[in-house]
Design a protein around this motif. Structure first.
Motif, PDB file in Angstrom:
ATOM      1  N   VAL A  55      -8.453 -32.702 -14.813  1.00 22.25           N
ATOM      2  CA  VAL A  55      -9.062 -33.223 -15.950  1.00 22.25           C
ATOM      3  C   VAL A  55     -10.596 -33.441 -15.605  1.00 22.25           C
ATOM      4  O   VAL A  55     -11.256 -33.813 -16.476  1.00 22.25           O
ATOM      5  CB  VAL A  55      -8.590 -34.915 -16.080  1.00 22.25           C
ATOM      6  N   SER A  56     -11.001 -32.834 -14.402  1.00 26.32           N
ATOM      7  CA  SER A  56     -12.384 -33.008 -14.448  1.00 26.32           C
ATOM      8  C   SER A  56     -13.324 -31.591 -14.872  1.00 26.32           C
ATOM      9  O   SER A  56     -14.457 -31.377 -14.684  1.00 26.32           O
ATOM     10  CB  SER A  56     -12.613 -33.080 -12.820  1.00 26.32           C
ATOM     11  N   ILE A  57     -12.450 -30.789 -15.156  1.00 19.93           N
ATOM     12  CA  ILE A  57     -12.870 -29.466 -15.762  1.00 19.93           C
ATOM     13  C   ILE A  57     -13.067 -29.448 -17.345  1.00 19.93           C
ATOM     14  O   ILE A  57     -12.037 -29.721 -17.806  1.00 19.93           O
ATOM     15  CB  ILE A  57     -12.125 -28.242 -15.394  1.00 19.93           C
ATOM     16  N   GLU A  58     -14.285 -29.225 -17.892  1.00 24.40           N
ATOM     17  CA  GLU A  58     -14.380 -29.271 -19.213  1.00 24.40           C
ATOM     18  C   GLU A  58     -13.401 -28.436 -19.812  1.00 24.40           C
ATOM     19  O   GLU A  58     -13.404 -27.286 -19.683  1.00 24.40           O
ATOM     20  CB  GLU A  58     -15.904 -29.186 -19.609  1.00 24.40           C
ATOM     21  N   GLY A  59     -12.519 -28.775 -21.017  1.00 26.75           N
ATOM     22  CA  GLY A  59     -12.120 -27.902 -21.709  1.00 26.75           C
ATOM     23  C   GLY A  59     -10.274 -27.965 -21.114  1.00 26.75           C
ATOM     24  O   GLY A  59      -9.547 -27.742 -22.166  1.00 26.75           O
ATOM     25  N   ASP A  60     -10.252 -28.048 -19.967  1.00 32.74           N
ATOM     26  CA  ASP A  60      -8.722 -28.273 -19.597  1.00 32.74           C
ATOM     27  C   ASP A  60      -7.792 -29.432 -20.035  1.00 32.74           C
ATOM     28  O   ASP A  60      -6.869 -29.417 -20.634  1.00 32.74           O
ATOM     29  CB  ASP A  60      -8.673 -28.556 -17.881  1.00 32.74           C
ATOM     30  N   LEU A  61      -8.748 -30.615 -20.288  1.00 27.75           N
ATOM     31  CA  LEU A  61      -7.959 -31.584 -20.798  1.00 27.75           C
ATOM     32  C   LEU A  61      -7.658 -31.408 -22.227  1.00 27.75           C
ATOM     33  O   LEU A  61      -6.457 -31.682 -23.063  1.00 27.75           O
ATOM     34  CB  LEU A  61      -8.569 -32.910 -20.478  1.00 27.75           C
ATOM     35  N   ALA A  62      -8.717 -30.918 -22.914  1.00 25.14           N
ATOM     36  CA  ALA A  62      -8.393 -30.816 -24.568  1.00 25.14           C
ATOM     37  C   ALA A  62      -7.376 -29.618 -24.607  1.00 25.14           C
ATOM     38  O   ALA A  62      -6.404 -29.702 -25.695  1.00 25.14           O
ATOM     39  CB  ALA A  62      -9.833 -29.816 -25.126  1.00 25.14           C
ATOM     40  N   PHE A 109     -13.500 -41.972 -14.311  1.00 24.50           N
ATOM     41  CA  PHE A 109     -13.977 -42.322 -15.682  1.00 24.50           C
ATOM     42  C   PHE A 109     -14.203 -41.469 -16.850  1.00 24.50           C
ATOM     43  O   PHE A 109     -13.660 -41.626 -17.780  1.00 24.50           O
ATOM     44  CB  PHE A 109     -15.531 -43.026 -15.343  1.00 24.50           C
ATOM     45  N   VAL A 110     -15.161 -40.291 -16.712  1.00 26.41           N
ATOM     46  CA  VAL A 110     -15.143 -39.450 -17.550  1.00 26.41           C
ATOM     47  C   VAL A 110     -13.965 -38.720 -18.112  1.00 26.41           C
ATOM     48  O   VAL A 110     -13.947 -38.624 -19.369  1.00 26.41           O
ATOM     49  CB  VAL A 110     -16.226 -38.215 -17.072  1.00 26.41           C
ATOM     50  N   ALA A 111     -13.156 -38.645 -17.392  1.00 23.61           N
ATOM     51  CA  ALA A 111     -11.802 -38.092 -17.825  1.00 23.61           C
ATOM     52  C   ALA A 111     -11.085 -38.844 -18.854  1.00 23.61           C
ATOM     53  O   ALA A 111     -10.456 -38.809 -19.686  1.00 23.61           O
ATOM     54  CB  ALA A 111     -10.722 -37.447 -16.658  1.00 23.61           C
ATOM     55  N   VAL A 112     -11.136 -40.139 -18.602  1.00 23.75           N
ATOM     56  CA  VAL A 112     -10.481 -41.326 -19.203  1.00 23.75           C
ATOM     57  C   VAL A 112     -11.275 -41.222 -20.607  1.00 23.75           C
ATOM     58  O   VAL A 112     -10.579 -41.584 -21.738  1.00 23.75           O
ATOM     59  CB  VAL A 112     -10.458 -42.853 -18.698  1.00 23.75           C
ATOM     60  N   ILE A 113     -12.707 -41.186 -20.613  1.00 23.61           N
ATOM     61  CA  ILE A 113     -13.114 -41.207 -21.875  1.00 23.61           C
ATOM     62  C   ILE A 113     -12.874 -40.091 -22.511  1.00 23.61           C
ATOM     63  O   ILE A 113     -12.584 -40.268 -24.050  1.00 23.61           O
ATOM     64  CB  ILE A 113     -14.697 -41.366 -21.455  1.00 23.61           C
ATOM     65  N   ASP A 114     -12.876 -38.991 -22.177  1.00 22.06           N
ATOM     66  CA  ASP A 114     -12.503 -37.876 -22.699  1.00 22.06           C
ATOM     67  C   ASP A 114     -10.704 -37.584 -23.360  1.00 22.06           C
ATOM     68  O   ASP A 114     -10.765 -37.345 -24.459  1.00 22.06           O
ATOM     69  CB  ASP A 114     -12.761 -36.531 -21.836  1.00 22.06           C
ATOM     70  N   GLY A 115     -10.159 -38.413 -22.448  1.00 19.41           N
ATOM     71  CA  GLY A 115      -8.562 -37.978 -22.948  1.00 19.41           C
ATOM     72  C   GLY A 115      -8.788 -39.201 -24.149  1.00 19.41           C
ATOM     73  O   GLY A 115      -7.719 -39.038 -25.212  1.00 19.41           O
ATOM     74  N   THR A 116      -9.316 -40.582 -24.098  1.00 16.30           N
ATOM     75  CA  THR A 116      -9.396 -41.324 -24.927  1.00 16.30           C
ATOM     76  C   THR A 116      -9.900 -40.823 -26.498  1.00 16.30           C
ATOM     77  O   THR A 116      -9.292 -41.159 -27.424  1.00 16.30           O
ATOM     78  CB  THR A 116      -9.965 -42.618 -24.477  1.00 16.30           C
ATOM     79  N   ARG A 117     -11.063 -40.096 -26.156  1.00 21.07           N
ATOM     80  CA  ARG A 117     -11.620 -39.707 -27.281  1.00 21.07           C
ATOM     81  C   ARG A 117     -10.731 -38.458 -28.152  1.00 21.07           C
ATOM     82  O   ARG A 117     -10.583 -38.682 -29.305  1.00 21.07           O
ATOM     83  CB  ARG A 117     -13.099 -38.750 -26.958  1.00 21.07           C
ATOM     84  N   ILE A 132      -3.087 -46.023 -26.993  1.00 22.54           N
ATOM     85  CA  ILE A 132      -3.510 -45.444 -26.045  1.00 22.54           C
ATOM     86  C   ILE A 132      -3.512 -46.372 -24.750  1.00 22.54           C
ATOM     87  O   ILE A 132      -4.241 -47.575 -25.070  1.00 22.54           O
ATOM     88  CB  ILE A 132      -5.009 -44.865 -26.226  1.00 22.54           C
ATOM     89  N   ILE A 133      -3.087 -46.066 -23.758  1.00 23.33           N
ATOM     90  CA  ILE A 133      -3.191 -47.104 -22.455  1.00 23.33           C
ATOM     91  C   ILE A 133      -3.980 -46.481 -21.394  1.00 23.33           C
ATOM     92  O   ILE A 133      -3.380 -45.517 -20.957  1.00 23.33           O
ATOM     93  CB  ILE A 133      -1.648 -47.387 -21.822  1.00 23.33           C
ATOM     94  N   ASN A 134      -5.024 -46.934 -20.922  1.00 27.75           N
ATOM     95  CA  ASN A 134      -6.014 -46.332 -20.012  1.00 27.75           C
ATOM     96  C   ASN A 134      -5.580 -47.148 -18.812  1.00 27.75           C
ATOM     97  O   ASN A 134      -5.536 -48.651 -18.873  1.00 27.75           O
ATOM     98  CB  ASN A 134      -7.473 -46.558 -20.187  1.00 27.75           C
ATOM     99  N   ILE A 135      -5.164 -46.597 -17.528  1.00 27.73           N
ATOM    100  CA  ILE A 135      -4.946 -47.038 -16.331  1.00 27.73           C
ATOM    101  C   ILE A 135      -5.973 -47.809 -15.575  1.00 27.73           C
ATOM    102  O   ILE A 135      -6.748 -46.646 -15.030  1.00 27.73           O
ATOM    103  CB  ILE A 135      -3.742 -46.437 -15.347  1.00 27.73           C
ATOM    104  N   GLY A 136      -6.349 -48.752 -15.425  1.00 29.50           N
ATOM    105  CA  GLY A 136      -7.593 -49.343 -14.804  1.00 29.50           C
ATOM    106  C   GLY A 136      -7.077 -49.757 -13.455  1.00 29.50           C
ATOM    107  O   GLY A 136      -6.109 -49.125 -12.845  1.00 29.50           O
ATOM    108  N   SER A 137      -7.797 -50.766 -12.924  1.00 26.24           N
ATOM    109  CA  SER A 137      -7.087 -51.418 -11.650  1.00 26.24           C
ATOM    110  C   SER A 137      -7.648 -52.825 -11.598  1.00 26.24           C
ATOM    111  O   SER A 137      -8.811 -53.252 -12.047  1.00 26.24           O
ATOM    112  CB  SER A 137      -7.686 -50.522 -10.509  1.00 26.24           C
ATOM    113  N   ALA A 138      -6.995 -53.513 -10.767  1.00 22.50           N
ATOM    114  CA  ALA A 138      -7.667 -55.089 -10.451  1.00 22.50           C
ATOM    115  C   ALA A 138      -9.040 -54.910  -9.824  1.00 22.50           C
ATOM    116  O   ALA A 138      -9.817 -55.629  -9.949  1.00 22.50           O
ATOM    117  CB  ALA A 138      -6.514 -55.831  -9.625  1.00 22.50           C
ATOM    118  N   ALA A 139      -9.427 -53.479  -9.149  1.00 18.62           N
ATOM    119  CA  ALA A 139     -10.485 -53.275  -8.807  1.00 18.62           C
ATOM    120  C   ALA A 139     -11.628 -53.237  -9.440  1.00 18.62           C
ATOM    121  O   ALA A 139     -12.819 -53.109  -9.268  1.00 18.62           O
ATOM    122  CB  ALA A 139     -10.492 -52.064  -7.647  1.00 18.62           C
ATOM    123  N   GLY A 140     -11.142 -53.083 -10.915  1.00 17.81           N
ATOM    124  CA  GLY A 140     -12.391 -52.922 -11.982  1.00 17.81           C
ATOM    125  C   GLY A 140     -12.459 -54.314 -12.339  1.00 17.81           C
ATOM    126  O   GLY A 140     -13.579 -54.530 -13.365  1.00 17.81           O
TER     127      GLY A 140
END
Length: 616
Positions: A55-62, A109-117, A132-140
């Motif tokens: 997911v960190s590689i541009e284009g893979d997620l798309a 973070f960036v992959a979550v933004i891209d996936g949501t977009r 769309i459900i983004n998995i955060g954390s109590a650490a957030g």
């Protein structure tokens, strides 16, 4: 991610599994296909596919999303679940961060933004609603000092998701799930002392249930659901916290819906119950007066047609003048005064300066004079509600007392033992459920088989029917360390019993003393010898709670109660005995004090109008 994929498969959904690990991804895909065989035969497409993706590689997620849409023709649900931790603290990292903290930011973070977009664009382009459900954390939600990058990125996911609430207008709901520690490979690398201090690992089932709640509840958009072992599931931030930053919060919350109720003809005369003689005998103290409606309405006031009024044990205290300060002579000088504490109804007319409520709006009120066909009140005291239903009446004095007192006076968290006396009554039913929803063990007292069965249906862990067993013996045997929080409304001997059953650091909330209201001479104060010595010895707290002193919290807690009720998490029980018309309020008060009631006792002030509302 694996647990969610299987949970979706168990409901017959087609799933695309996206993962960096081909071995893990194909294993989960196989499990999904196996589950889906229970629902689907040969439908021409696989019930699950795997796409290897970084997911960190541009284009893979798309490309992964494109593969899903090509296979299934659409997208209903997207879960953005990727997340990694840093083994090196960012301030000790001497590398350029390409494979450490920068990579974590891209994945978390960036992959979550891209996936949501991408997901939102697919859903909107097909003009079909989606979630769309983004998995955060109590650490957030609070800092995790062991990994500042992880906590920073998850905090970003939380605020990013909450900022997407407006997408609901386009049919796309984006929510974020923030569990505390779940037993995954990543969580097992964390210092286990920290995990144990929070109550241990969450069950995977709890996280799955949280995700499904965010998917199913169509009111949730931009919502953040926090899940912990200590407090259970709760939405963050609370309404009280939101008030600190939302612009025009009061105006927006109190601007009610358009008029959907039948028009109301304002009468020349109306009936109400008025206290003419100070007495704890409500029938002797009151009579029905037929009075002329005073017009014009004052600029800051509103005229409300009462549909349902609530009955409370303290009606007899009010009719005897107990709630007025001053001497007996000064109290008597207040006569006559209107009776009744709470009601729901429809706004019939408003003064020229009133803008936040409109004619035809359903409202609740907790001002004196609710045992009436109509009542004139300062508009600022009106609480907007979705509907003027009897269940909402139950949420007023009874529900709000339980909700606010457990939070403020009881300081309730989770993992505690909570005892509720007179638990099958109007307020007790709320106390047991709210304590249970917070993740506590709930003990409840009552008298009678029907009441015991009712409490069991609400999920009470231990029901003590004092007609068959002694409360003192049960508490001593089954809870030898004592009870952490006690919600007490009986008084007299019950108060003594509860005080003796209180644990070290325990909190006893006194919301009333119904057993002392109806003596021959009415409510008489009682001495509690040795009270100070008892609470000192065990660092205990005995806290009184009077609802009128917490008016600033009413709207927030009423909204919370109605939300729980609407989502099916909270049951509201009304006593089945019917009381119709203003005159029946006297009978209703006596019935409540008979000890026979189960649930909230409500008077239907206008049966004809309530039938009209029911048809709507």
């Amino acid at each position: 991610g694996k647990a969610l994929c299987i949970a979706f498969a168990q409901k017959g959904l087609f799933v695309t599994v996206v993962d960096f690990s081909e071995q893990n991804g194909r294993e989960v895909t196989s499990l999904v296909q196996k589950e889906n065989k229970k629902f689907h035969g040969d439908v021409g497409v696989p019930s699950a596919i795997f796409v290897k993706c970084d997911v960190s590689i541009e284009g893979d997620l798309a490309a992964a999303f494109a593969k899903h849409v090509d296979t299934y023709g659409g997208l209903d649900i997207c879960i953005n679940c990727a997340g990694i931790a840093n083994k090196t603290l960012v301030y000790d990292d001497i590398s350029d961060g390409t494979r450490t903290w920068r990579h974590a930011i891209n994945v978390n973070f960036v992959a979550v933004i891209d996936g949501t977009r991408i997901a939102s664009q697919i859903m909107r382009s097909r003009k079909k609603p989606g979630v769309i459900i983004n998995i955060g954390s109590a650490a957030g939600l609070y800092p995790m000092f062991a990994d500042p990058i992880y906590t920073g990125t998850k905090g970003g996911v939380v605020m990013f998701t909450r900022s997407l609430a407006p997408l609901k207008r386009h049919g796309v709901r984006v929510n974020v799930l923030c569990p505390e520690f779940v037993q995954t490979n990543m969580a097992e690398q964390i210092n286990q002392k920290i995990v144990h201090a929070t109550g241990g690992f969450l069950k995977m089932e709890e996280v799955v249930n949280g995700a499904f709640e965010l998917i199913k509840d169509e009111s949730k958009a931009g919502a953040c659901l926090w899940i912990t072992k200590r407090r259970g599931m709760e939405y963050w931030p609370s309404a009280e916290e939101q008030r600190k930053y939302l612009l025009n919060y009061t105006k927006s919350k109190r601007t009610v819906t358009k008029n959907v109720f039948p028009s109301i003809q304002t009468p020349e005369f109306y009936e109400k119950i008025v206290v003419h003689t100070l007495s704890h005998n409500f029938r002797n103290a009151t009579r029905i007066d037929r009075v002329r409606l005073r017009l014009p309405i004052e600029p800051q006031s509103a005229l409300v047609k009462i549909i349902y009024a609530g009955v409370n044990a303290s009606d007899v205290n009010f009719s005897s003048g107990r709630y007025f300060s001053g001497s007996a002579k000064e109290t008597a000088a207040r006569l006559p005064f209107d009776a009744g504490f709470e009601a729901v109804g429809i706004v019939a007319s408003v003064g020229d300066a009133v803008s936040h409520v409109k004619v035809g709006s359903p409202v609740a009120l907790m001002t004196f004079g609710s045992y009436a066909e109509f009542t004139m009140v300062p508009a600022k005291h009106l609480l907007p509600v979705p509907r003027p239903d009897p269940e909402v009446v139950a949420m007023l004095t009874s529900g709000l007392t339980a909700s606010i007192s457990l939070e403020k006076a009881g300081q309730m968290t989770s993992g505690q033992v909570v005892l509720v006396t007179a638990a099958a009554g109007g307020t007790g039913q709320f106390a047991v459920q709210l304590a249970k929803l917070a993740g506590n063990k709930v003990v409840a007292t009552c008298g009678g088989e029907s009441k015991a069965a009712f409490l069991a249906s609400l999920g009470v862990d231990r029901v003590i029917n004092y007609q068959h067993e002694k409360i003192k013996d049960v508490l001593k045997k089954e809870f030898p360390k004592g009870v952490d929080i006690i919600y007490e409304s009986v008084g007299g001997d019950m108060f003594d019993l509860c005080l003796n059953a209180l644990a070290v650091h325990g909190r006893l909330i006194v919301i009333g003393m119904i057993s002392q209201y109806q003596g021959e001479e009415g409510w008489k104060p009682k001495n509690y010898t040795g009270l100070c010595e008892k609470i000192l010895a065990k660092s205990q707290t005995v806290a009184g709670f009077f609802l009128v002193q917490h008016a600033h919290m009413w709207q927030d807690h009423l909204d919370k109660l109605f939300e729980l009720y609407a989502s099916g998490k909270l049951k509201v029980s009304l006593d089945p005995k019917k009381f119709l018309g203003v005159a029946s309020a006297v009978d209703a008060v006596e019935y409540l004090h008979s000890g026979k009631s189960v649930g909230k006792v409500v008077v239907c002030i206008d049966p004809a109008y309530s039938q009209t509302l029911a048809k709507l």
